[in-house]
Scaffold this active site. Structure first.
Site, PDB file in Angstrom:
ATOM      1  N   THR A  45      32.250  31.526 -42.612  1.00 32.19           N
ATOM      2  CA  THR A  45      33.441  31.520 -43.463  1.00 32.19           C
ATOM      3  C   THR A  45      34.686  31.636 -42.570  1.00 32.19           C
ATOM      4  OG1 THR A  45      33.223  33.887 -43.820  1.00 32.19           O
ATOM      5  CG2 THR A  45      32.231  32.443 -45.476  1.00 32.19           C
ATOM      6  N   THR A  47      37.807  33.406 -41.997  1.00 30.40           N
ATOM      7  CA  THR A  47      38.259  34.576 -41.234  1.00 30.40           C
ATOM      8  C   THR A  47      37.137  35.126 -40.368  1.00 30.40           C
ATOM      9  OG1 THR A  47      39.876  35.126 -42.942  1.00 30.40           O
ATOM     10  CG2 THR A  47      39.288  36.888 -41.413  1.00 30.40           C
ATOM     11  N   CYS A  48      35.936  35.108 -40.883  1.00 33.58           N
ATOM     12  CA  CYS A  48      34.787  35.628 -40.147  1.00 33.58           C
ATOM     13  C   CYS A  48      34.534  34.822 -38.871  1.00 33.58           C
ATOM     14  CB  CYS A  48      33.547  35.607 -41.034  1.00 33.58           C
ATOM     15  SG  CYS A  48      33.760  36.468 -42.609  1.00 33.58           S
ATOM     16  N   SER A  49      34.627  33.503 -38.974  1.00 27.57           N
ATOM     17  CA  SER A  49      34.344  32.616 -37.841  1.00 27.57           C
ATOM     18  C   SER A  49      35.519  32.439 -36.890  1.00 27.57           C
ATOM     19  CB  SER A  49      33.924  31.231 -38.351  1.00 27.57           C
ATOM     20  OG  SER A  49      32.676  31.306 -38.990  1.00 27.57           O
ATOM     21  N   LEU A  53      34.278  37.758 -35.907  1.00 28.34           N
ATOM     22  CA  LEU A  53      33.196  37.678 -34.930  1.00 28.34           C
ATOM     23  C   LEU A  53      33.708  37.360 -33.523  1.00 28.34           C
ATOM     24  CD1 LEU A  53      30.185  37.719 -34.180  1.00 28.34           C
ATOM     25  CD2 LEU A  53      30.057  35.352 -34.961  1.00 28.34           C
TER      26      LEU A  53
END
Length: 157
Positions: A45, A47-49, A53
């Protein structure tokens, strides 16, 4: 919701390794270790990617220099997705843990219902765990990305 000073709940998290599927008992995995565990609503997703992370990947050596034994990312996804996401993000220094049925996330009291987006997922958070006990817990407000950033967690160590 779980709080600082509390032990992690009994649970199992999965990881797809080069040797196959491993089901980790959380208590055993984090026993006698200093762990940074951060959670994302979903692998791959935005923001996560793009931010969450990658921050931990870039700062992994600095976390290790401060005595962190394990840096782990957890999401309510399956272990195959977590492995593919970790590979795509060059996250070889991190454990990519799957909470496939969301039971760990729910035991923490950190679930959220995203409805048609993906159902029950994890809130975004980061915690520091010392020998199975939470010493720091930074839970994001909905749609925020401030307190669980790698830089913030690292500064608090």
């Amino acid at each position: 919701m779980i709080a600082t000073g509390q032990k992690l709940p009994e649970s199992t998290l999965s990881e797809l390794t080069k040797d196959g599927m491993v089901n980790h008992d959380v208590a055993a995995l984090f026993a006698n270790k200093k762990v940074v565990l951060f959670a994302v609503p979903g692998a791959f997703t935005p923001t996560c990617s793009e931010s969450h992370l990658p921050g931990f990947v870039v700062l992994a050596d600095e976390f290790k220099a401060k005595g962190v034994d394990i840096i782990a990312c957890v999401s309510v996804n399956d272990a195959f997705v977590m492995k593919a996401w970790g590979d795509a993000q060059n996250a070889s220094e991190l454990m990519m843990l799957a909470d496939g049925d969301g039971s760990f996330t729910q035991a923490l009291g950190l679930e959220m219902d995203t409805a048609s987006f993906g159902g029950v997922r994890s809130q975004r958070y980061a915690m520091v765990i010392d020998n199975g006990v939470i010493s720091t817990l930074n839970v994001e407000a909905p749609k925020s990305f401030e307190v669980s950033k790698a830089e913030v967690v690292l500064a608090g160590l």
